[in-house]
Every structure is written in C-alpha cells, then in structure tokens.
Design an enzyme around this catalytic site. Sequence first.
Site, short mmCIF file in Angstrom:
data_model
loop_
_atom_site.label_atom_id
_atom_site.label_comp_id
_atom_site.label_asym_id
_atom_site.label_seq_id
_atom_site.Cartn_x
_atom_site.Cartn_y
_atom_site.Cartn_z
N CYS A 25 -50.90 15.83 2.86
CA CYS A 25 -51.62 14.58 2.67
C CYS A 25 -51.20 13.99 1.33
O CYS A 25 -50.46 14.61 0.56
CB CYS A 25 -53.12 14.82 2.69
SG CYS A 25 -53.69 15.91 1.36
N HIS A 54 -53.43 25.27 -1.62
CA HIS A 54 -53.54 26.56 -0.96
C HIS A 54 -52.39 26.78 0.03
O HIS A 54 -52.55 26.63 1.24
CB HIS A 54 -54.89 26.69 -0.26
CG HIS A 54 -56.02 26.93 -1.19
ND1 HIS A 54 -57.32 26.59 -0.90
CD2 HIS A 54 -56.06 27.49 -2.43
CE1 HIS A 54 -58.10 26.93 -1.92
NE2 HIS A 54 -57.35 27.47 -2.85
N GLU A 139 -63.02 23.65 -4.73
CA GLU A 139 -63.51 22.27 -4.78
C GLU A 139 -65.02 22.22 -4.99
O GLU A 139 -65.53 21.39 -5.75
CB GLU A 139 -63.15 21.52 -3.49
CG GLU A 139 -63.57 20.06 -3.53
CD GLU A 139 -63.32 19.32 -2.23
OE1 GLU A 139 -64.08 18.37 -1.95
OE2 GLU A 139 -62.36 19.69 -1.50
N CYS A 208 -62.33 13.50 3.50
CA CYS A 208 -61.20 12.61 3.26
C CYS A 208 -60.51 12.18 4.54
O CYS A 208 -60.63 12.83 5.59
CB CYS A 208 -60.21 13.27 2.29
SG CYS A 208 -59.05 14.40 3.04
N SER A 236 -57.17 28.23 2.96
CA SER A 236 -57.16 26.76 3.05
C SER A 236 -58.30 26.31 3.95
O SER A 236 -58.29 26.55 5.17
CB SER A 236 -55.82 26.28 3.62
OG SER A 236 -55.89 24.93 4.03
#
Length: 323
Positions: A25, A54, A139, A208, A236
């Site tokens: 991304c 990751h 995160e 997102c 991930s």
Amino acid sequence: MAPRPDSATQKPTLTILLANPRGFCAGVDRAIKVVELAIEKYGAPVYVRHEIVHNRYVVESLEAKGAIFVDELDAVPDDVPVVFSAHGVPKSVPQEARRRSMIYVDATCPLVSKVHREVEYHFSAGRHILMIGHAGHPEVIGTMGQVEDGAMTLIETVEDAENLHPADPDNLAFATQTTLSVDDTADIVATLQRRFPNIAGPKKEDICYATTNRQDAVKAIAADADRVIVIGAPNSSNSRRLVEVSEKAGCRAILIQRAADLDWDWLSGARTIGITAGASAPEILVTELIDALKTRYDARVELRMTAEEDVIFKVPPILRDVA
C-alpha cells in the site's frame, strides 16, 4: 498427494484467481522509501526501531542495504540516524530521541498519524477513548501512547464492548487500528453505539483504504475458489485478517511467507485457487508463488480487480532533498 514437478503424468490444470488490489500500500511504499533515502542521505548504518513493516523479505532486503533493526532506542548510538516504523510510536519515543539530540525520521503511515491526531483531539476535549484493536500490536501501542496512561481503554471484541462499564458513559470516543477486519470492527462499533449513543467517532473511518480494498478483493476471489493463499507475515495484522475474511466467506485459506512454506498436500483436490498478498508483502513474492505453482500445474492466471489505487504519500521533509 499434490502432483510432483517430476511426475510422468500430465500436469493437472489449475485456475489461479489473482486478487487486485493486493500487496504494498502507499504507507508501506513510503516507509521502505524512507529507509532507503535515509541510507542514501546519511550513509550506512541507519537504525530502524522495530520492523519498518511486517515482512521478513523486506527487512532482510533493507538490512543488505545498511539498515539495522532494533527493538528500542536504547540500542541506537547517539551519533547515527534512526527511523521509526510505519506502525507509529508512542510520544515518549521521539521525546527521548530529542533529549538525546538524535537525528530521527518518522516513517509512520499518514493514515495512522490521522488516528493519532483524532485521539489527541478527543483527549483534549476530555473524553475517555476506546481503542478498537489488538493488544500488543505496534500500531495500538503507538496510538495509545499519544495520551497519558489511563486515558484509553482497549476493546478487542464485541464481548469487550458489551462488558464495558465506563465511569462517564456519556463522554466517550472511539478510534480503531487501521488494519482490522472491516466486518468485525463494524460489529464492535455498532455495539458501542447501541450502548453509548453519545459516543464520538472519527469523521472518516479509521480502517485504511488499503485494508478495506484488500478485504473486498479477497471476498471476490473466495467466492469462486476452492482455496485461498495469502502471502504475508504471521505478525502482520492485515495479512491475518485476509485469511479470516476468506474463511468467513466460506473458502479455506492459509497464510504463508514464501512459496517454499506452502504445504502442497493442502492444495490436494483444488482446481481453482485464489492468491492475494498483505499490504506489507512485495509483489516479487506473489510472482515466486505463481512460478512454483506452474512447476506442478498447468496453471492459468485470471486477474480479479475490485478497485484501483492511486494513493501516494510524500516522504518526510527531512528527506526531500534526496527524494
């Protein structure tokens, strides 16, 4: 047993449904570029706090160029630059870097930074913030570290949302990790909004665009596939969610890091398989898997596109002189 490449019999046919969008991304592209530009600007070594993204292939590729990955700032010498990963960091990390007069580059994905700003806004408005996400994920640690301890509560499941008893139920806000399952998160949000009608949320969804697009794409291939293979790292979040989304859509799925990790017997009996990749998995690993499948099958690749992506994020100003 799955066919062997040296089989004397004719290769069985296989249709590969290739999901699109898949793989990198804009935030991952930017983070990798940040490390590469930092090495170009400052010379090797450049330290990186935590995996920049990751994916071991990406990490090892950057190590070969001069990156050194560490867990915390105390492993970084004072006189070398350090990059913060795409997942974001608690405010205490750049504060410590400034205290030590370190050169640092923040590669936090802009969409994660958006969530950080939302959390700060709600905190300044005196709201208690509910963080929808997975405990221990970088995160989540980074986002909850934007405000003082006790200002946020982690919500991982619908059950957590049902069992929450806040001190001031009319003064709440919520934010979410950007890489969650869209459907699961919607259920949690719906529960919170039912229980706490005055809860404040983001003006635009925190999950997102890339996470949403990749989940939509895997649903599209899962509908017509006997199996789905997701390329990505076991740590991930967005890659693991793709496996879950496929299985909830009724198609067995597996997460692998490289083609060499594939259990060929798991494909036994499959005539149509789907392939996708998490947002931190490079396209070279998709090509590697397809090439491996073609050694055992008479394989035909069919691209399934569900969305087009044209998002590009600029690198931080400190690196724009070499970008």
